[in-house]
Design an enzyme around this catalytic site. Sequence first.
Site, PDB file in Angstrom:
ATOM      1  N   GLY B 200      -8.972  80.907  27.647  1.00  0.00           N
ATOM      2  CA  GLY B 200     -10.364  81.113  28.014  1.00  0.00           C
ATOM      3  C   GLY B 200     -10.526  81.972  29.244  1.00  0.00           C
ATOM      4  O   GLY B 200      -9.636  82.730  29.588  1.00  0.00           O
ATOM      5  N   LEU B 226      -9.956  82.599  19.065  1.00  0.00           N
ATOM      6  CA  LEU B 226      -9.793  83.233  20.366  1.00  0.00           C
ATOM      7  C   LEU B 226      -8.476  82.792  21.012  1.00  0.00           C
ATOM      8  O   LEU B 226      -8.189  81.605  21.083  1.00  0.00           O
ATOM      9  CB  LEU B 226     -10.976  82.821  21.247  1.00  0.00           C
ATOM     10  N   ASP B 227      -7.706  83.734  21.510  1.00  0.00           N
ATOM     11  CA  ASP B 227      -6.458  83.448  22.242  1.00  0.00           C
ATOM     12  C   ASP B 227      -5.467  82.629  21.421  1.00  0.00           C
ATOM     13  O   ASP B 227      -4.654  81.902  21.974  1.00  0.00           O
ATOM     14  CB  ASP B 227      -6.736  82.685  23.554  1.00  0.00           C
ATOM     15  N   GLU B 228      -5.511  82.762  20.116  1.00  0.00           N
ATOM     16  CA  GLU B 228      -4.677  81.875  19.326  1.00  0.00           C
ATOM     17  C   GLU B 228      -3.804  82.589  18.305  1.00  0.00           C
ATOM     18  O   GLU B 228      -3.197  81.952  17.477  1.00  0.00           O
ATOM     19  CB  GLU B 228      -5.559  80.851  18.588  1.00  0.00           C
TER      20      GLU B 228
END
Lengths: 282, 282, 282, 282
Positions: B200, B226-228
């Site tokens: 995040g 997101l970010d994964e």
Amino acid sequence: MPHQNIQRKILRTICPDAKGLIAKITNICYKHELNIVQNNEFVDHLTGRFFMRTELEGIFNDATLLADLDGALPQGSVRELHSAGRRRIVVLVTKEAHCLGDLLMKSAYGGLDVEIAAVIGNHATLQTLVERFDIPFCLVSHEGLTREQHDQKMIEQIDQYQPDYVVLAKYMRVLTPAFVQHYPNQVINIHHSFLPAFIGARPYHQAYERGVKIIGATAHYVNDSLDEGPIIMQDVIHVDHTYSAEDMMRAGRDVEKNVLSRALYRVLAQRVFVYGNRTVIL
Amino acid sequence: MPHQNIQRKILRTICPDAKGLIAKITNICYKHELNIVQNNEFVDHLTGRFFMRTELEGIFNDATLLADLDGALPQGSVRELHSAGRRRIVVLVTKEAHCLGDLLMKSAYGGLDVEIAAVIGNHATLQTLVERFDIPFCLVSHEGLTREQHDQKMIEQIDQYQPDYVVLAKYMRVLTPAFVQHYPNQVINIHHSFLPAFIGARPYHQAYERGVKIIGATAHYVNDSLDEGPIIMQDVIHVDHTYSAEDMMRAGRDVEKNVLSRALYRVLAQRVFVYGNRTVIL
Amino acid sequence: MPHQNIQRKILRTICPDAKGLIAKITNICYKHELNIVQNNEFVDHLTGRFFMRTELEGIFNDATLLADLDGALPQGSVRELHSAGRRRIVVLVTKEAHCLGDLLMKSAYGGLDVEIAAVIGNHATLQTLVERFDIPFCLVSHEGLTREQHDQKMIEQIDQYQPDYVVLAKYMRVLTPAFVQHYPNQVINIHHSFLPAFIGARPYHQAYERGVKIIGATAHYVNDSLDEGPIIMQDVIHVDHTYSAEDMMRAGRDVEKNVLSRALYRVLAQRVFVYGNRTVIL
Amino acid sequence: MPHQNIQRKILRTICPDAKGLIAKITNICYKHELNIVQNNEFVDHLTGRFFMRTELEGIFNDATLLADLDGALPQGSVRELHSAGRRRIVVLVTKEAHCLGDLLMKSAYGGLDVEIAAVIGNHATLQTLVERFDIPFCLVSHEGLTREQHDQKMIEQIDQYQPDYVVLAKYMRVLTPAFVQHYPNQVINIHHSFLPAFIGARPYHQAYERGVKIIGATAHYVNDSLDEGPIIMQDVIHVDHTYSAEDMMRAGRDVEKNVLSRALYRVLAQRVFVYGNRTVIL
């Protein structure tokens, strides 16, 4: 609420170790109503030498501060008072772009509080790159000159810019003693090996031949002996049997530029003290 | 003595594991009189999946080579034949220069075999930097647009350049699923933390708050979450109590650009295989 | 020529930052004719807190020294005077031998200036290993006990040995708040992940699932929240797609024992200061 | 469903590079109905040498398998078929405990699939430690013996145990050529520096004198030249001006034991190939 006369300065002290040194120096700062923003010190018990870096804030009367210190410190002390803030460098290059590019980027876009006054090359290869960043590039070719003559021409160019430091960003020529002595503790080099391994030319090829599993880079002050000045910073990366000498060179470039930039960051912040062939970083 | 029709190509195979796969594939290459310059394979015994990257040299008849492979490989196999050589990317940015600068330097002066077809920013901050390297910069502002509208405009811009990959060099906006699905396994991001820690916003501030002694960066493919997405490469540096969140950010920038560049190097060389949420790097 | 009354002690000061603190403290040491062997300080400008570790040598009058300090330091100051030298610990274990083995080796053969007063296990697995080093092993099984009852029995055992610190060397149970509060800032744990990633159980399996390219370990003080105390030290190693969760576990063990041992080395030397959820290491 | 005759073996091939080698070898394995659990290969294009490690599972007919390979491989090929599983070593020591301790712990409690058949010391210092782990310790003092006589006595002791490898765990004597030739590519040493820096005696003192910022350790095969055999693994740690030579030595011990243990892990798994003064690790 910052007063217009409030400044930040850095006091650097090197002296023979003695009882009460920290007390004496900090008392004088206290008496001058200077605030200690950050203080670091180190005693080398082997040589009996005391090092202190004191970041001060307040209204400075440099002359009386230094006089007070001279009255309190033992004989053989060195104390310097530097203003904090942006330093000015001249960068020497040959043909390789990576270290220069990193310095140009960080000077222009943040990361190093430094003004690159000029870049001087013994080849014209990097002229375009330098001019892209609106910085003067001077070609000082070594063709037809003795080493002494060439270095003398370099000195003349460099001195026009009155830099605080001269940074060798893959400048691939050996400097004369005259050059080095002209800039005492002001010339910083990046050496493309983990010193003292692979001193001299073509270190990546030497590393490949030896079959090492790690390669590195070393940022150091330049003194009279080639590749032998006080080391400021070193770093390494792991390699394996799949790396050719060229692969090592490519991978090594990132280490070189990182190490040079991190070393310079500490030098610019007045954190690096040289004594003998060693550095203390406070 | 290279013949004019001699080419180098990379064969990538992903298929269910089975006895004799290496023999079958290399036999076919041998039959086609292709020389195996380099071969790497991996079997994930947990999922029963076989991965192989074969770097071949010779005179290629792509259609018959692929037909022969299709005849020999089990059902559910994926095989791709890529020409070796320079790839083309589009870079997305916001305001931070360090990752972009490293890509520009390496594209122009060596280190990455890549053509930067264009740089697209949602702010104009980096326009000058990009133009210094004679590369087109397109401003696609997000002002007044929904996320979907903005991403649609980005896609239109990007697709003009037909890039092999889209590289997010500190592009600070979350992408829509439509965007991500438009470029399957083609979008590479650098995340300014050691994932999965500090997912995040403002990861350096999170890291500072938590009092960590190490900070890092992660290069990964972007998927819907997101970010994964699948992680390609990570690296870290040690920090200590003297680092403010801003110091972490400054030090972290070097890690970010190094990790992104090293990840991209492997992606460009067709070494990275994605399966599920993981990567195999051969 | 060491006089028989000459001792080495460590003065640790934490207090609100104020002008002249270093001068005041070092003046008092100077007045007491104590030699400062080593001095380190840090100011956290964000919270206005001052930390100093002063290693002193001389003839100590503890009472007057501390009284002088109390007279000079601002309200809310904490100052502690510790004798230098060997500390005493109790080690808690479950079934894994690697961290314990490293502590046993370093206590017996050098590397950590520590006496292991006893090892307490909730399983008997490691009894033989401990007894090989002629150190008492106590089995305190958790079978049939509530967590509170078990921790109470542990406390009773531990307190017999009056340790300076309690070291959790892969002790795989969550401690009750009562236990933690009984040993404020005295319980040190090694967590088998790079916190704050993979909090909780089976972190190597979590790491494998996420496809990370780096795994790590974290040494931290234990406070009320599980896996959330102030971090002392962290380190990592690179892994790749060939590592199963079990391989990560095996490789991670070396990181765990190294990180625990390095953290403990600094704790034993009185170098670690805790404030809030952070540590300052001087 | 493992059949009682199903075995796992490792085929290692070194030969001049040629077209179709992988196909030929894997075809033969396929024909023998052996499953390839894992396969790794490497071609050194500089010397035209091909290396392959093939982990096989199935019912082996060693004689016909090797005969088939001999029929297919070019002249000058070396192929070895090793059973997988636990290896046996003899460890040589002098006075330092840390590397030995790590090997004893990992042999007894997991981490290295190895049986320590015996430990031989030229001093009795470590006898107690070895016997704590119920392993025979033999004292072979060098007092009053020539180097040749001493090494001859060592060989006699070692050969009683018929080890696969001889591990020098800080054995501080130079070995004679006769000793080294008696165990070709079987003697593994840990050198307490980052080779090729600081070859020879007292490397930590040399490192201190030079003012390096990184120290390291090197695991290598021993050949005739002191400190010059093929490197298997290296690692480093960062140090700074606060480290005395003794501090470097203490910190270096953890690196030494980690590097030795990680190198041995790969050697035991038959992953390390020696050629000339280099290693290929597959």
